[in-house]
Scaffold this motif. Structure first.
Motif, mmCIF file in Angstrom:
data_model
loop_
_atom_site.group_PDB
_atom_site.id
_atom_site.type_symbol
_atom_site.label_atom_id
_atom_site.label_comp_id
_atom_site.label_asym_id
_atom_site.label_seq_id
_atom_site.Cartn_x
_atom_site.Cartn_y
_atom_site.Cartn_z
ATOM 1 N N THR A 90 35.360 45.254 38.331
ATOM 2 C CA THR A 90 34.387 44.975 39.193
ATOM 3 C C THR A 90 34.334 45.742 40.424
ATOM 4 O O THR A 90 33.375 45.704 41.150
ATOM 5 C CB THR A 90 34.644 43.480 39.662
ATOM 6 N N GLU A 95 27.992 45.588 37.500
ATOM 7 C CA GLU A 95 27.615 44.256 36.492
ATOM 8 C C GLU A 95 29.048 44.132 35.655
ATOM 9 O O GLU A 95 28.700 43.324 34.598
ATOM 10 C CB GLU A 95 26.658 44.775 35.664
ATOM 11 N N PRO A 97 31.841 42.278 33.820
ATOM 12 C CA PRO A 97 31.894 40.833 33.726
ATOM 13 C C PRO A 97 33.501 40.053 33.626
ATOM 14 O O PRO A 97 33.559 39.057 33.004
ATOM 15 C CB PRO A 97 31.016 40.422 32.359
ATOM 16 N N LEU A 156 32.054 34.525 36.589
ATOM 17 C CA LEU A 156 32.013 35.908 36.403
ATOM 18 C C LEU A 156 31.553 36.191 35.069
ATOM 19 O O LEU A 156 30.528 37.218 35.179
ATOM 20 C CB LEU A 156 33.396 36.495 36.499
ATOM 21 N N TYR A 157 31.698 35.941 33.962
ATOM 22 C CA TYR A 157 31.086 36.477 32.611
ATOM 23 C C TYR A 157 29.654 36.019 32.582
ATOM 24 O O TYR A 157 28.870 36.473 32.324
ATOM 25 C CB TYR A 157 32.034 35.811 31.433
ATOM 26 N N GLN A 159 27.790 35.074 34.841
ATOM 27 C CA GLN A 159 26.969 35.882 35.744
ATOM 28 C C GLN A 159 26.106 36.956 35.241
ATOM 29 O O GLN A 159 25.012 37.189 35.638
ATOM 30 C CB GLN A 159 27.683 36.272 36.978
ATOM 31 N N PRO A 195 29.180 39.650 40.932
ATOM 32 C CA PRO A 195 30.467 39.830 40.231
ATOM 33 C C PRO A 195 31.678 39.969 41.378
ATOM 34 O O PRO A 195 32.766 39.457 40.994
ATOM 35 C CB PRO A 195 30.400 40.961 39.111
ATOM 36 N N GLN A 199 34.882 37.876 41.527
ATOM 37 C CA GLN A 199 36.538 38.522 41.338
ATOM 38 C C GLN A 199 37.457 38.283 42.499
ATOM 39 O O GLN A 199 38.431 37.794 42.357
ATOM 40 C CB GLN A 199 36.246 40.005 41.411
#
Length: 291
Positions: A90, A95, A97, A156-157, A159, A195, A199
């Motif tokens: 990140t 982008e 993930p 996060l994934y 997103q 992200p 993170q």
């Protein structure tokens, strides 16, 4: 560029493993040059012990590093490794993930089925996973860390992927999960949640005890970090072991670590449980002829 099922294409799988082996060899060389400690991880560890190389159907490589060595590697390895390598996380890819780093080769593509709807274009890469300090005398704190990292990691994934790939989930349950993930995805887009923001939340939870030398580590990228909670003495000094035609680092007490995580890891699983990442798009770029 091809879109095969590598699981049923031995020639394609051999090419994937050849490229991953090159990356692992170069990674190992960089770690030794920098004095950074690591060990192979998960299925790669089982492969090293049981097959002295890849599990026959495997199409990925995982390695573990303590948080301190992970951060040092990310800071110093780009200066000594080939410019063909990309350190995707990140911090470098808007982008991205995942909560860990992918060390991959520029000019390659490896899109597994679970990543086909993601904006992030995966490369042929190995996964670098950080181990974070956890207290040995405060299970409630570890449980809280596990819960928070799981939430931030899933967000996060989602997103970047509104409808994540689900294994063995069908019908109404699949519809309900995808409805929830799509709602979360578009809500984060509406409120401009990036992200990097997620993170940072994950890092804050996982690195809670970073300044405390507990001698116990956990991998919070896993759904259940308890399966990969290890002591410093179990990991280091790591053993040099053969892996295909190179040498890699394996946990000092690998039998205890693998038995705790997998049970009888020397027993081959039944064929229906032998899964890989089902790539839907592969491009070997300039590394087509490695195998």
């Amino acid at each position: 560029m091809a879109t095969p099922d590598a699981f049923s294409d031995p020639e394609q799988l051999a090419k994937i493993q050849a490229v991953l082996l090159k990356i692992l060899k170069d990674f190992d060389h960089a770690c030794r040059e920098l004095g950074v400690e690591y060990t192979v991880y998960g299925g790669t560890s089982i492969g090293a012990v049981r097959h002295h190389g890849f599990i026959p159907w495997d199409d990925d490589v995982d390695v573990l590093m303590t948080r301190a060595d992970y951060e040092r590697f990310l800071a110093e390895a780009p200066k000594i490794m080939s410019k063909d390598y990309r350190f995707d996380n990140t911090r470098t890819v808007p982008e991205y993930p995942f909560m860990f780093t992918k060390l991959g080769l520029d000019g390659t593509v490896f899109i597994p089925e679970f990543g086909k709807d993601s904006k992030y274009r995966m490369r042929l890469a190995i996964d670098l996973l950080p181990l974070d300090n956890v207290p040995g005398d405060d299970p409630a704190a570890v449980k809280a860390m596990s819960r928070r990292t799981w939430v931030w990691g899933r967000l996060l994934y989602v997103q970047g992927t509104p409808t994540p790939y689900l294994i063995d989930t069908h019908g109404f349950k699949r519809f309900a999960i995808h409805s929830a993930t799509s709602l979360a995805h578009w809500a984060m887009r509406l409120f401009r949640v990036t992200p990097q923001m997620l993170q940072n939340k994950w890092d804050k939870a996982a690195r809670r005890f970073e300044s405390v030398d507990t001698g116990i580590y956990a991998d919070f990228s896993m759904r259940d970090p308890w399966n990969w909670t290890v002591t410093r003495e179990e990991l280091f000094p790591a053993r040099d072991v053969p892996f295909e035609d190179i040498t890699v680092k394996l946990q000092r007490e690998y039998d205890a670590v693998l038995t705790r995580s997998y049970g009888d890891y020397m027993q081959m699983p039944p064929e229906e449980k032998r899964r890989n990442h089902k790539p839907v798009e592969i491009d070997f770029g300039p590394y087509e002829s490695l195998a």
